[in-house]
Enzyme design. Structure first.
Site, PDB file in Angstrom:
ATOM      1  CB  ALA A  29       9.578   1.337  -2.491  1.00 44.67           C
TER       2      ALA A  29
ATOM      3  CG  ASN B 145       6.765   5.697   6.777  1.00 38.71           C
ATOM      4  OD1 ASN B 145       5.722   4.981   7.586  1.00 38.71           O
ATOM      5  ND2 ASN B 145       7.527   6.262   6.267  1.00 38.71           N
TER       6      ASN B 145
ATOM      7  CE  LYS C 224       6.122   2.132  10.131  1.00 36.02           C
ATOM      8  NZ  LYS C 224       6.411   2.654   8.853  1.00 36.02           N
TER       9      LYS C 224
END
Length: 317
Positions: A15, A108, A198
């Site tokens: 993605a 991440n 984040k």
């Protein structure tokens, strides 16, 4: 395709890699995609992006490769794979990288660069890339882009480690690539602090989407889950402060309010769970928990969520 310098390589055409790679290719950059299981489908049908922001995009033909050995040397490497495989990925990166190449981890979690750095040649520049985007794969070579797209970049390590002027130039050059592709990008002075920022969103929403089996709309509609999300956000901020990284309380409030305005979104960890892929628990939970504990700070709700996810992950796979 209009060939321009620099040459960009995409490692992990899922993605994230698929979306940013297509956007860069459409802007005229010479983009090369490394694929594994989806190589045949992408070679035959191209890459499709169904975007609520940009409409339907189709890149064909695609400069696609099933083997790193077949790729040309790339000046910029965008790594969109999961952080769970970083150490194993190092030989592939070193094989594709041109001299003085810039490697951007679009991943991440906390300190994902550290697990990779020691396995890369010092000559390669390693950057952190924080993606603020709603995106997921819906099929081989098909990406659904729901919202946002910004990529913030920061220098982590490499041969410019002691040269701030050169670091700034490298980061600005990376941001310029994204800007030309119509993607917002900002320079980050402190990658470590930015990754804590984040985590304020990733810790509650990624984990709870798996544990509770739902997306953001349902999580934000129930008072119990709302309170748990806010408590988890507060713990992340507390952990960051304990580790010397300042995050204003207002930042968590902004993230919470922003999520209320979003269309229903299923985070990446939800999709990993559904498809029985390893969850990124080390980067998103274990490392920040360990860092906070080393600083004398316990995060009990985050610890409990991590333990529950660990159980689910083991039994799911």
């Amino acid at each position: 395709m209009t060939v321009q310098s620099p040459r960009v390589g995409i490692i992990g055409t899922g993605a994230i890699g698929g979306f940013y790679g297509v956007m860069l290719a459409r802007a005229g950059f010479d983009v090369h995609f490394l694929l594994r299981s989806e190589y045949a489908a992408v070679s035959e049908h191209g890459l499709h992006i169904n975007s609520t922001v940009h409409g339907k995009l189709h890149l064909y033909p695609v400069q696609a490769y099933a083997r790193a050995a077949d790729m040309p040397p790339c000046d910029w490497l965008l790594v969109g794979t999961k952080s769970t495989g970083n150490v194993e990925l190092a030989p592939t990166i070193a094989q594709i990288a041109a001299p003085d190449a810039k490697v951007v981890l679009l991943q991440n979690g906390l300190d994902v660069e550290d697990s990779l750095r020691e396995h890369l040649p010092l000559s390669l520049h390693l950057l952190g890339g924080l993606c603020y985007i709603g995106v997921h794969r819906s099929g081989p070579g098909v990406v659904e882009h729901q919202a946002l797209g910004r990529v913030n970049l920061g220098y982590h390590s490499g041969s410019a480690a002691n040269d701030e002027v050169r670091q700034k130039a490298i980061v600005e050059a990376g941001a310029a690539l994204f800007h030309k592709a119509g993607i917002e990008s900002q320079a980050m002075a402190n990658v470590h602090q930015a990754r804590w920022h984040k985590l304020v969103w990733n810790v509650p929403y990624n984990g709870l989407s798996v544990v509770l089996g739902t997306g953001t709309t349902a999580l934000m509609a129930d008072e119990s889950s709302r309170q748990l999300i806010q408590a988890l956000m507060a713990e992340v901020v507390q952990g960051a402060h304990a580790c010397g990284q300042e995050i204003p309380k207002s930042y968590a409030e902004q993230m919470f309010a922003m999520t209320e305005t979003m269309d229903d979104y299923l985070p990446s960890m939800y999709h990993d769970h559904v498809h029985k892929r390893p969850l990124e628990l080390e980067a998103i939970y274990a490392r920040p928990l360990a860092a906070a504990k080393a600083a004398g700070c316990e995060l009990p709700r985050m610890q409990a969520l991590y333990q529950a996810l660990s159980f689910i992950d083991r039994h799911n796979r």
